[in-house]
Scaffold this motif. Structure first.
Motif, PDB file in Angstrom:
ATOM      1  N   TYR A 187      12.527  -9.932   2.189  1.00  0.00           N
ATOM      2  CA  TYR A 187      11.528  -8.877   2.300  1.00  0.00           C
ATOM      3  C   TYR A 187      11.141  -8.498   3.741  1.00  0.00           C
ATOM      4  CZ  TYR A 187       7.154  -6.455   2.177  1.00  0.00           C
ATOM      5  OH  TYR A 187       6.176  -5.554   2.428  1.00  0.00           O
ATOM      6  N   PRO A 188      10.919  -9.465   4.656  1.00  0.00           N
ATOM      7  CA  PRO A 188      10.523  -9.060   6.016  1.00  0.00           C
ATOM      8  C   PRO A 188      11.556  -8.212   6.751  1.00  0.00           C
ATOM      9  CG  PRO A 188      10.102 -11.381   5.684  1.00  0.00           C
ATOM     10  CD  PRO A 188      10.895 -10.927   4.521  1.00  0.00           C
ATOM     11  N   THR A 189      12.814  -8.222   6.306  1.00  0.00           N
ATOM     12  CA  THR A 189      13.814  -7.448   7.039  1.00  0.00           C
ATOM     13  C   THR A 189      13.855  -5.984   6.605  1.00  0.00           C
ATOM     14  OG1 THR A 189      15.553  -7.908   5.445  1.00  0.00           O
ATOM     15  CG2 THR A 189      15.292  -9.485   7.210  1.00  0.00           C
ATOM     16  N   VAL A 190      13.275  -5.661   5.429  1.00  0.00           N
ATOM     17  CA  VAL A 190      13.551  -4.326   4.890  1.00  0.00           C
ATOM     18  C   VAL A 190      12.917  -3.208   5.720  1.00  0.00           C
ATOM     19  CG1 VAL A 190      13.927  -5.126   2.549  1.00  0.00           C
ATOM     20  CG2 VAL A 190      11.682  -4.307   3.187  1.00  0.00           C
ATOM     21  N   ASP A 191      11.778  -3.466   6.349  1.00  0.00           N
ATOM     22  CA  ASP A 191      11.220  -2.336   7.105  1.00  0.00           C
ATOM     23  C   ASP A 191      11.926  -2.119   8.443  1.00  0.00           C
ATOM     24  OD1 ASP A 191       9.984  -4.630   7.863  1.00  0.00           O
ATOM     25  OD2 ASP A 191       7.985  -4.008   7.260  1.00  0.00           O
ATOM     26  N   ARG A 192      12.886  -2.960   8.738  1.00  0.00           N
ATOM     27  CA  ARG A 192      13.706  -2.705   9.926  1.00  0.00           C
ATOM     28  C   ARG A 192      14.842  -1.711   9.649  1.00  0.00           C
ATOM     29  NH1 ARG A 192      10.526  -7.047  10.315  1.00  0.00           N
ATOM     30  NH2 ARG A 192      10.335  -7.991  12.353  1.00  0.00           N
ATOM     31  N   ILE A 193      15.014  -1.341   8.394  1.00  0.00           N
ATOM     32  CA  ILE A 193      16.044  -0.341   8.094  1.00  0.00           C
ATOM     33  C   ILE A 193      15.710   0.950   8.816  1.00  0.00           C
ATOM     34  CG2 ILE A 193      17.028   1.071   6.272  1.00  0.00           C
ATOM     35  CD1 ILE A 193      16.749  -1.311   4.465  1.00  0.00           C
TER      36      ILE A 193
ATOM     37  N   LEU B  92      10.825   3.406  12.220  1.00  0.00           N
ATOM     38  CA  LEU B  92       9.772   4.406  12.386  1.00  0.00           C
ATOM     39  C   LEU B  92       9.051   4.685  11.079  1.00  0.00           C
ATOM     40  CD1 LEU B  92      11.517   6.939  14.737  1.00  0.00           C
ATOM     41  CD2 LEU B  92       9.957   5.116  15.310  1.00  0.00           C
ATOM     42  N   ALA B  93       9.650   4.276   9.970  1.00  0.00           N
ATOM     43  CA  ALA B  93       9.017   4.526   8.673  1.00  0.00           C
ATOM     44  C   ALA B  93       9.139   3.279   7.816  1.00  0.00           C
ATOM     45  CB  ALA B  93       9.656   5.730   7.994  1.00  0.00           C
ATOM     46  N   GLY B  94       8.726   2.156   8.369  1.00  0.00           N
ATOM     47  CA  GLY B  94       8.912   0.877   7.702  1.00  0.00           C
ATOM     48  C   GLY B  94       8.202   0.752   6.380  1.00  0.00           C
ATOM     49  N   PHE B  95       7.020   1.357   6.279  1.00  0.00           N
ATOM     50  CA  PHE B  95       6.250   1.244   5.043  1.00  0.00           C
ATOM     51  C   PHE B  95       7.028   1.756   3.836  1.00  0.00           C
ATOM     52  CE2 PHE B  95       2.207   1.087   7.597  1.00  0.00           C
ATOM     53  CZ  PHE B  95       1.789  -0.117   7.087  1.00  0.00           C
ATOM     54  N   PHE B  96       7.840   2.775   4.059  1.00  0.00           N
ATOM     55  CA  PHE B  96       8.558   3.375   2.934  1.00  0.00           C
ATOM     56  C   PHE B  96       9.557   2.377   2.341  1.00  0.00           C
ATOM     57  CE2 PHE B  96       6.831   6.926   5.140  1.00  0.00           C
ATOM     58  CZ  PHE B  96       6.491   7.797   4.141  1.00  0.00           C
ATOM     59  N   TYR B  97      10.210   1.642   3.215  1.00  0.00           N
ATOM     60  CA  TYR B  97      11.209   0.709   2.717  1.00  0.00           C
ATOM     61  C   TYR B  97      10.550  -0.521   2.107  1.00  0.00           C
ATOM     62  CZ  TYR B  97      14.524   3.911   4.476  1.00  0.00           C
ATOM     63  OH  TYR B  97      15.251   5.052   4.629  1.00  0.00           O
ATOM     64  N   SER B  98       9.407  -0.937   2.664  1.00  0.00           N
ATOM     65  CA  SER B  98       8.642  -2.011   2.023  1.00  0.00           C
ATOM     66  C   SER B  98       8.239  -1.593   0.627  1.00  0.00           C
ATOM     67  CB  SER B  98       7.364  -2.309   2.814  1.00  0.00           C
ATOM     68  OG  SER B  98       7.677  -2.771   4.082  1.00  0.00           O
ATOM     69  N   GLU B  99       7.778  -0.356   0.524  1.00  0.00           N
ATOM     70  CA  GLU B  99       7.327   0.174  -0.763  1.00  0.00           C
ATOM     71  C   GLU B  99       8.465   0.155  -1.783  1.00  0.00           C
ATOM     72  OE1 GLU B  99       4.683   1.059  -2.295  1.00  0.00           O
ATOM     73  OE2 GLU B  99       5.685   2.063  -3.967  1.00  0.00           O
ATOM     74  N   LEU B 100       9.657   0.596  -1.330  1.00  0.00           N
ATOM     75  CA  LEU B 100      10.802   0.621  -2.245  1.00  0.00           C
ATOM     76  C   LEU B 100      11.110  -0.767  -2.774  1.00  0.00           C
ATOM     77  CD1 LEU B 100      13.376   2.973  -0.495  1.00  0.00           C
ATOM     78  CD2 LEU B 100      12.220   3.360  -2.642  1.00  0.00           C
ATOM     79  N   PHE B 101      11.117  -1.733  -1.866  1.00  0.00           N
ATOM     80  CA  PHE B 101      11.504  -3.088  -2.268  1.00  0.00           C
ATOM     81  C   PHE B 101      10.440  -3.708  -3.171  1.00  0.00           C
ATOM     82  CE2 PHE B 101      12.544  -7.619  -1.401  1.00  0.00           C
ATOM     83  CZ  PHE B 101      13.837  -7.564  -1.871  1.00  0.00           C
ATOM     84  N   CYS B 102       9.155  -3.492  -2.823  1.00  0.00           N
ATOM     85  CA  CYS B 102       8.086  -4.020  -3.674  1.00  0.00           C
ATOM     86  C   CYS B 102       8.145  -3.374  -5.054  1.00  0.00           C
ATOM     87  CB  CYS B 102       6.726  -3.746  -3.053  1.00  0.00           C
ATOM     88  SG  CYS B 102       6.434  -4.739  -1.603  1.00  0.00           S
ATOM     89  N   GLU B 103       8.454  -2.076  -5.058  1.00  0.00           N
ATOM     90  CA  GLU B 103       8.515  -1.353  -6.327  1.00  0.00           C
ATOM     91  C   GLU B 103       9.572  -1.951  -7.252  1.00  0.00           C
ATOM     92  OE1 GLU B 103       8.086   2.870  -5.304  1.00  0.00           O
ATOM     93  OE2 GLU B 103       9.104   3.218  -7.209  1.00  0.00           O
ATOM     94  N   ILE B 104      10.704  -2.347  -6.676  1.00  0.00           N
ATOM     95  CA  ILE B 104      11.766  -2.964  -7.465  1.00  0.00           C
ATOM     96  C   ILE B 104      11.228  -4.208  -8.164  1.00  0.00           C
ATOM     97  CG2 ILE B 104      13.893  -4.334  -7.242  1.00  0.00           C
ATOM     98  CD1 ILE B 104      14.709  -1.581  -6.962  1.00  0.00           C
ATOM     99  N   ILE B 105      10.566  -5.070  -7.390  1.00  0.00           N
ATOM    100  CA  ILE B 105      10.052  -6.327  -7.947  1.00  0.00           C
ATOM    101  C   ILE B 105       9.002  -6.027  -9.009  1.00  0.00           C
ATOM    102  CG2 ILE B 105       8.969  -8.546  -7.353  1.00  0.00           C
ATOM    103  CD1 ILE B 105      11.417  -8.348  -5.741  1.00  0.00           C
ATOM    104  N   GLU B 106       8.122  -5.047  -8.697  1.00  0.00           N
ATOM    105  CA  GLU B 106       7.052  -4.728  -9.642  1.00  0.00           C
ATOM    106  C   GLU B 106       7.612  -4.127 -10.930  1.00  0.00           C
ATOM    107  OE1 GLU B 106       4.938  -2.372  -6.895  1.00  0.00           O
ATOM    108  OE2 GLU B 106       4.317  -4.143  -5.774  1.00  0.00           O
ATOM    109  N   LYS B 107       8.629  -3.303 -10.796  1.00  0.00           N
ATOM    110  CA  LYS B 107       9.251  -2.716 -11.989  1.00  0.00           C
ATOM    111  C   LYS B 107       9.894  -3.808 -12.830  1.00  0.00           C
ATOM    112  CE  LYS B 107      10.360   2.060 -10.951  1.00  0.00           C
ATOM    113  NZ  LYS B 107      11.354   2.973 -10.410  1.00  0.00           N
TER     114      LYS B 107
END
Lengths: 364, 139
Positions: free
Chosen positions: A60-66, A69-84
């Protein structure tokens, strides 16, 4: 003209206006670009391979490095996967916090682009102006999350801690409103800027759709497609996607400036929701030893650079069997092959810059 | 579009969850969906190594219906390119060639993308062994 008379020119990978390490191999006939071949991969970190080795919480800590400049979006995507996967519903306050931070992040990203794009075209001072405003956002992020850029603030099932000092955001929005007018005054009436962007890099609708271009670039070509309108987080929010018909570099610039206003509107609505729901009420997922049920999970969001999505195939283990990222910039780089063909070398930077490409997102 | 409708059109396809599994004719069915049903964005191609074969999933999107449809096929080593139908597939196929080693016929831009020239193996294959000498620089 035979091929022997063509000049091969490497634009990048160290060229400052390629926003990272993009190498464009151009073939020139005089000053006209005959062919363009993008070469990427200088920043490849193996994000997808890494995912297959690490447990979800380790990855998880690596995903916002994708896209830093918009790290929150990638955190959101990954969290969403787990939550879904685990059927966890977010509370109203958590949703509002996420929308607030995502939209602030979008403003920060667009502000950086406006400054950097103007710098590409030779105007140095707008860079300092937009960074001045972006700094206010980063300061707020630092206050809330402890980090300026790679925030790691969203966690599986919620956020790391409650948000505070909303007045800062309200104050920032007031400042931004006046500053946008300043940008418009200084940039939109600049004859050099207009000459270099108007009518340049025309992106036809069918070319954009065919090249899977999404986000601002697509909307500036006249297609009304904004994935926020169907995203679960943005339910109950009102905003109008900026759709314009100009198709050129100038339209894409204008669309991003106008998006600042739309994002401000969304933030104001999020603040209202935060005021209505004061209890955080989150059901966090225990991240240690987390296993997802076997199956396929998919999440997507409208990131500043177009549609971003995450796909996970799980076989019931604590690591994904396969994880795939889709990023907007990757397709924008691919589009350059077509968009730069037949243009002049001195327009190449203006056109490539206008697509808002960022390389960590391309190289993954 | 209704998935059943699609199944009626392409008899050999098989419905599996939200995916449509095709045995052949990927390019033809994608073109059909694009021309007749407005699925004119190919969001991405997802490749998965199932050990026996490679699964390729084409996620198509229709802006008018606001709907995704996934066309899946299983290949071994070689696959049909759809880059003539969707320009974005050039990028996806390049990536899949680099990371999975699938050769797409009629895509003449296939070459190493992320990995350097001369790299051995394809990293996202499940049988990939990290035996490249360049990884041992630190020993």
């Amino acid at each position: 003209m035979t091929n022997t008379n063509l000049l091969k020119l490497n634009l990048g990978p160290q060229h400052p206006s390629t926003h990272g390490v993009l190498r464009l191999i151009l073939e020139l006939d005089g000053e006209k670009i005959v062919s363009c071949k993008p070469d990427v991969g200088y920043l490849h970190r193996g994000m997808e391979k890494m995912a297959e080795r690490l447990s979800y919480v380790q990855y998880y800590p690596t995903v916002d490095r994708i896209d830093y400049l918009a790290g929150f979006f990638y955190s959101e995507l990954f969290c969403e996967i787990i939550e879904k996967a685990l059927n966890v519903e977010l509370s109203e306050r958590v949703k509002a916090i996420r929308v607030l931070l995502l939209e602030l992040n979008r403003i920060a990203s667009h502000l950086l682009w406006i400054g950097a794009y103007l710098m590409d075209l030779g105007a140095v001072s707008p860079f300092f102006y937009t960074f001045r405003e972006r700094e206010l956002i980063l300061k707020y992020f630092e206050k809330i999350t402890g980090q300026r850029m790679m925030n790691n603030y969203f966690i599986f099932g919620g956020v790391r801690r409650d948000i505070f000092d909303i007045e800062d955001v309200e104050e920032f929005l007031e400042i931004l409103k006046t500053k946008i007018k300043d940008y418009e005054r200084i940039i939109d009436s600049n004859p050099i800027f207009l000459q270099r962007t108007k009518g340049k890099g025309v992106l036809e609708q069918n070319v954009a759709l065919n090249g899977a271009i999404t986000g601002v670039n697509l909307r500036a070509s006249g297609v009304n497609l904004d994935f926020r309108t169907k995203h679960k987080l943005y339910e109950g929010y009102e905003f109008t996607p900026i759709v314009s018909e100009g198709k050129d570099c100038y339209t894409r610039y204008r669309a991003r400036v106008l998006e600042l206003n739309e994002s401000s509107k969304l933030i104001k609505q999020a603040i209202e929701k935060l005021k209505q729901n004061s209890a955080l009420n989150q059901t966090l997922i225990q991240p240690i030893g987390l296993k997802l049920p076997a199956g396929e999970f998919y999440s997507e969001i409208e990131a500043p650079r177009g549609l971003a999505s995450c796909y996970v195939k799980s076989d019931g283990e604590n690591k994904p069997y396969r994880l795939k990222w889709r990023t907007g910039s990757y397709y924008a780089v691919n589009l350059l092959r077509k968009l730069l063909k037949g243009t002049y070398l001195n327009d190449a930077i203006a056109i490539a810059g206008s697509l808002d490409i960022i390389l960590p997102e391309v190289d993954k | 579009m209704n998935i059943i409708e699609f199944k009626n059109l392409f008899g050999e396809s098989e419905l599996f969850g939200e995916k449509i599994i095709m045995k052949s004719d990927i390019a033809k069915s994608l073109q059909f969906l694009k021309e007749n049903y407005g699925y004119n964005i190919l969001k991405e191609i997802i490749a998965i190594d199932n050990r026996d074969d490679i699964e390729l999933s084409y996620r198509l999107y229709s802006p008018d219906d606001d709907e995704d449809v996934i066309i899946t096929t299983f290949v071994k080593g070689e696959a049909e390119s759809v880059s003539k139908i969707f320009d974005s597939a050039v990028a996806d196929e390049k990536e899949i060639f680099d990371l999975f080693g699938i050769k797409f016929t009629c895509n003449d831009e296939l070459e190493r993308l992320y990995m350097p020239e001369g790299w051995k193996g394809h990293p996202l294959r499940k049988n990939y062994e990290e035996n490249d000498e360049r990884l041992k620089w630190n020993d």
